[in-house]
Scaffold this motif. Structure first.
Motif, short mmCIF file in Angstrom:
data_model
loop_
_atom_site.label_atom_id
_atom_site.label_comp_id
_atom_site.label_asym_id
_atom_site.label_seq_id
_atom_site.Cartn_x
_atom_site.Cartn_y
_atom_site.Cartn_z
N SER A 14 0.85 -1.21 0.00
CA SER A 14 0.00 0.00 0.00
C SER A 14 0.88 1.26 0.00
N GLN A 15 1.99 1.21 0.78
CA GLN A 15 2.89 2.37 0.81
C GLN A 15 3.52 2.63 -0.57
N ARG A 16 3.90 1.53 -1.23
CA ARG A 16 4.50 1.70 -2.56
C ARG A 16 3.54 2.35 -3.52
N HIS A 17 2.33 1.83 -3.54
CA HIS A 17 1.35 2.43 -4.46
C HIS A 17 1.00 3.85 -4.05
N LEU A 18 0.94 4.09 -2.73
CA LEU A 18 0.61 5.46 -2.28
C LEU A 18 1.74 6.43 -2.67
N GLY A 19 3.01 5.98 -2.52
CA GLY A 19 4.14 6.85 -2.91
C GLY A 19 4.11 7.18 -4.38
N SER A 20 3.81 6.17 -5.20
CA SER A 20 3.71 6.40 -6.65
C SER A 20 2.62 7.38 -6.97
N SER A 21 1.50 7.25 -6.28
CA SER A 21 0.38 8.18 -6.53
C SER A 21 0.74 9.58 -6.07
N GLN A 22 1.44 9.68 -4.94
CA GLN A 22 1.82 10.99 -4.42
C GLN A 22 2.82 11.68 -5.38
N THR A 763 -5.91 14.13 -14.89
CA THR A 763 -4.82 13.36 -14.28
C THR A 763 -4.70 13.69 -12.80
N PHE A 764 -4.81 14.97 -12.48
CA PHE A 764 -4.71 15.40 -11.09
C PHE A 764 -5.80 14.75 -10.25
N THR A 765 -7.03 14.73 -10.79
CA THR A 765 -8.16 14.14 -10.05
C THR A 765 -7.91 12.66 -9.82
N ARG A 766 -7.41 12.00 -10.90
CA ARG A 766 -7.16 10.56 -10.78
C ARG A 766 -6.16 10.27 -9.67
N TYR A 767 -5.06 11.00 -9.67
CA TYR A 767 -4.02 10.71 -8.68
C TYR A 767 -4.40 11.20 -7.29
N GLN A 768 -5.27 12.22 -7.28
CA GLN A 768 -5.77 12.67 -5.97
C GLN A 768 -6.62 11.57 -5.35
N MET A 769 -7.50 10.97 -6.18
CA MET A 769 -8.37 9.89 -5.68
C MET A 769 -7.53 8.67 -5.32
N LEU A 770 -6.55 8.34 -6.16
CA LEU A 770 -5.67 7.21 -5.86
C LEU A 770 -4.92 7.44 -4.56
N GLY A 771 -4.52 8.67 -4.32
CA GLY A 771 -3.83 8.99 -3.08
C GLY A 771 -4.71 8.77 -1.87
N GLN A 772 -5.97 9.22 -2.03
CA GLN A 772 -6.89 9.07 -0.91
C GLN A 772 -7.16 7.57 -0.65
N ALA A 773 -7.33 6.84 -1.75
CA ALA A 773 -7.59 5.40 -1.61
C ALA A 773 -6.38 4.71 -1.01
N GLY A 774 -5.19 5.13 -1.44
CA GLY A 774 -3.96 4.53 -0.94
C GLY A 774 -3.80 4.75 0.56
N VAL A 775 -4.14 5.98 0.99
CA VAL A 775 -4.04 6.27 2.43
C VAL A 775 -5.01 5.39 3.22
N SER A 776 -6.23 5.24 2.66
CA SER A 776 -7.26 4.43 3.33
C SER A 776 -6.81 2.98 3.40
N MET A 777 -6.30 2.47 2.29
CA MET A 777 -5.86 1.08 2.26
C MET A 777 -4.66 0.85 3.15
N LEU A 778 -3.78 1.85 3.23
CA LEU A 778 -2.63 1.73 4.11
C LEU A 778 -3.07 1.61 5.56
N ALA A 779 -4.09 2.41 5.85
CA ALA A 779 -4.65 2.32 7.22
C ALA A 779 -5.21 0.93 7.47
#
Length: 793
Positions: A14-22, A763-779
């Motif tokens: 989850s951290q890897r995907h979140l970092g990529s999204s960030q 693109t910004f919206t996509r990565y913003q949503m991916l970031g939010q999802a990544g944070v949630s999944m990391l939790a």
């Protein structure tokens, strides 16, 4: 799936995907913030390279467009100045047409010329003062700079030049100069002129002037003898001449002084009052005329005795005759009647006596003294010897200044007319030039004699004649032109010089003033002073072999320059100009010059051309070579022809002239890349460049000759203005083209570097949503190890 505590693989995933999204979100935010798709080389390396190249072209095109606009401003500045020049040339042409009309006087044309001179001055001022950003535009400096090794060659800049160093060689066939002759200057009624005949003066007498009451000589010249005193001399007496009426017959047998110590010199006039024959007594009247002071005594009556055909006046009879110093001039006079001789009432005898002098210490002449005697003339009679024994009494010592000073001595001369019996008593002023004597503190008189011509009314004036005594300057009512000071303006060499003439100026003064104006003020003289001394010659003694000095009483006026460069013109009061009646007896002809140009360094031939107007264009690119007419020509005075002679100077033909040319033209950078320039070359458009430096409208002929020259100048200015206009139009098209190119390149560069905001927002919206999802999944992933605790409960 195993449940572990040490390693939470899902959390790491989850951290890897979140970092990529960030990271992607940060890139999107940066692009949205900057508006650029490429913010770093890593964003698009090849795109950045292309974009930077395009940006360089775009900024270059923008600057080129601005450069072109600056160029337009510069050209418009030049064209605006030329518009005024063109207007002034049109006015100058109008004035030339006006001055060509025969209804105007010389004074009227002077006023017209004043405006022409102001217009020429303003054209030169505009040429030198018109600048753009301190860069000269119209004087040629903005196109090229030049220097020459001699003032005899000049460069006139006509176009973009071929810069370099050039060696110029000239081979010249001389032309001819312009020569004017004046009206014949004759003496008015009652005036007398005195002139030393050329080639006869062995003395240091510079001139003889102020002649009065002297008989005209024709070719029977007076002789003025300057002598020396080296010993004591007694007074002497001699016969000057006599007058015998019809029926009279006598001769002078003897004459002598009773007072041989009398110091004055002069004349004794004897007039018989009664008829005298072989024997008898009668009376006579006698008087004394002082030859140095002009003193004339009262008449004294004396007794005359005739005895056996000899008539005598004794010292006892004449002792009461006194000179101006109070000395008795008692003299003896014996007349021989011969066979059947007779003296009648009114018969005359004129005697001259020379005073005594004491013994001098040595030669009187060596200390500036001497003797003066006048003899000859139309009567052939000799006057007394006048003695000047004091130091410097005739000749002063040279004081070392730049002027030849003179010392004037007025002497009197009497002669008796054998036909009428009149005793003519006149005078003249003899001017002795200063002279150096190394052994004395005084001058040294030069011994010898000279021949003196005396002219009368209606004859040609002498160089010593005053202008007020010349007939052409006096009208039928007796009004003299020189009752007021007169101005005579001489025009030539692109400038003018004013000389002032007054009533007491002599012809020699006029000659000197006019020579100074031509040589020094106009710069139209020669390096040969002998030539300069003959540029203005008054013909007092004409040549008998023909030539330009064959008419007595005329001025010959010329310059030391051939061709158009040597042309002169005169203006002044209409009566003065009419009085001079200047007539061109020789027209100016230009030199023919072969001009050869070499590269000064390599010696390679650049080109050659032959010119007949002292100007060559086309050998050196963009440069017109202007030649001084004296280059390659030498002038000399021909004593046999009495004329200035021009000949090829063989030494000058071998002389090399050097011309240094530097291209200083203005190159307008009208493109984004090197070499994309427009050369702007404005020719030299001052009065010299326009060929108007010698334009004068002071005579009808000169005004008419000026019209085509002004037309050529107008055509030249119009041509330059047309070129400037064409270049302005070209630059306007250049600006439009540059702006189009800039627009197109900007669009291309924008496509590479600028950000598509709509796309990037997705693109910004996509990565913003991916970031939010990544944070949630990391939790959620971080909660999974907690499940192991439930197993331990």
């Amino acid at each position: 799936m195993a449940l572990t505590v040490y390693q939470n693989i899902m959390s790491l995933n989850s951290q890897r995907h979140l970092g990529s999204s960030q990271t992607a979100l940060a890139t999107s935010i940066e692009r949205l913030s900057s508006g650029l798709r490429i913010n770093h080389a890593a964003d698009d390396a090849s795109g950045l390279a292309i974009s930077e190249k395009l940006r360089g072209q775009i900024t270059g095109l923008k600057r080129a467009a601005m450069n072109a606009q600056d160029g337009i401003s510069m050209l418009q500045t030049a064209e605006g100045a030329l518009e005024e020049v063109s207007s002034m040339l049109q006015r100058m042409r109008e004035l030339a047409v006006q001055a060509s009309n025969g209804v105007y006087t010389s004074n009227d044309r002077i006023e017209i010329q004043k405006e022409v001179e102001q217009l020429k001055g303003e054209i030169d001022r505009i040429s030198s003062a018109t600048e753009f950003n301190t860069k000269k535009l119209l004087n040629g400096d903005g196109t090229a700079l030049w220097s020459a090794s001699s003032s005899k060659i000049k460069a006139i800049i006509r176009d973009e030049v071929d810069e370099g160093n050039y060696r110029i060689n000239l081979e010249t066939i001389p032309g001819s100069n312009e020569i004017y002759k004046t009206d014949i200057m004759t003496l008015k009624d009652g005036a007398i002129g005195s002139e030393i005949v050329d080639g006869t003066n062995d003395t240091n007498i510079g001139s003889v002037n102020n002649a009065s009451q002297l008989a005209s000589t024709g070719t029977s010249y007076y002789t003025v003898t300057v002598g020396d005193l080296t010993a004591a001399q007694s007074a002497t007496i001699s016969l000057t001449g006599s007058y015998l009426q019809t029926g009279s017959s006598f001769s002078v047998a003897a004459a002598g002084y009773s007072n041989s110590a009398a110091t004055s010199s002069g004349y004794i006039e004897v007039v018989f009052e009664d008829n005298v024959s072989a024997n008898g007594t009668t009376s006579a009247q006698i008087r004394y005329i002082d030859a140095l002071t002009g003193y004339i005594s009262e008449w004294e009556e004396v007794d005359v005795t005739a005895l056996n055909g000899t008539v005598s006046l004794t010292a006892a009879d004449t002792t009461n005759l006194m000179n101006s110093a109070g000395q008795s001039l008692g003299f003896d006079l014996q007349l021989s009647l011969g066979v059947n001789g007779k003296i009648q009432n009114g018969d005359k005898v004129l005697l001259s006596f020379s005073g005594a002098n004491a013994a001098p210490a040595g030669s009187v002449a060596s200390s500036g003294g001497g003797t003066v005697q006048i003899s000859g003339g139309p009567t052939g009679q000799a006057g007394p010897t006048l003695k000047f024994t004091s130091p410097s009494s005739l000749t002063a010592k040279d004081n070392g200044d730049n002027f030849v000073d003179t010392q004037a001595k007025t002497v009197y001369y009497a002669s008796i007319n054998a036909q009428t019996g009149n005793v003519d008593f006149g005078n003249m002023t003899i001017n002795f030039k200063e002279n150096n004597n190394a052994t004395e503190s005084n001058g040294e008189t030069v011994l010898g004699d000279l021949s003196l011509k005396i002219s009368g009314s209606g004859e040609a004036a002498a160089t010593t004649t005053k202008l007020k005594d010349i007939a052409v300057f006096e009208d039928s009512d007796g009004n003299n032109l020189f009752s007021n000071k007169q101005e005579l303006t001489v025009w030539g060499n692109g400038t003018s010089a004013v000389i002032y003439l007054e009533a007491d100026d002599t012809i020699a003064d006029f000659e000197t003033k006019l020579t100074d104006a031509i040589v020094n003020k106009l710069g139209m003289g020669s390096t040969n002073n002998n030539v300069n001394s003959h540029l203005v010659d008054y013909v007092s003694i004409p040549t008998t072999s023909g030539g330009i000095q064959s008419v007595a009483g005329t001025f010959i006026i010329q310059t030391a320059l051939t061709g158009e460069q040597g042309q002169v013109a005169f203006s002044g009061d209409e009566e003065l100009i009419n009085g001079l009646s200047l007539n061109k007896i020789q027209s100016a002809v230009n030199n023919t010059t072969k001009v050869t140009v070499y590269d000064a360094h390599s010696g390679q031939l650049v080109g050659t051309d032959e010119t007949g107007n002292d100007r060559v264009f086309g050998i050196i690119g963009g440069v017109e070579i202007a030649l001084d007419s004296r280059a390659g020509v030498t002038e000399s005075w021909d004593t046999s022809k009495n004329q200035v002679i021009f000949s090829t100077n063989s030494a000058a033909a071998k002389e090399d002239y050097f011309l240094h040319i530097v291209d200083n033209s203005t190159d307008l950078q009208i493109g984004a890349n090197s070499g994309q320039t427009l050369a702007v070359s404005i020719p030299q458009l001052d009065v010299t460049g326009l060929g108007l430096n010698n334009i004068t409208l002071v005579s009808q002929d000169l005004a008419q000759a000026a019209i085509p020259d002004i037309d050529a100048a107008i055509s030249q200015v119009v041509s330059v203005r047309a070129t400037i206009g064409a270049q302005v139009n070209r630059l306007e098209h250049t600006i439009a083209n540059l702006q189009t190119a800039e627009e197109n390149m900007t669009a291309a560069e924008s496509r590479i570097r600028d950000l598509d905001m709509a796309e990037e927002m997705s693109t910004f919206t996509r990565y913003q949503m991916l970031g939010q999802a990544g944070v949630s999944m990391l939790a959620q992933a971080n909660q999974i190890p907690q499940m192991a605790l439930q197993l331990l409960q």
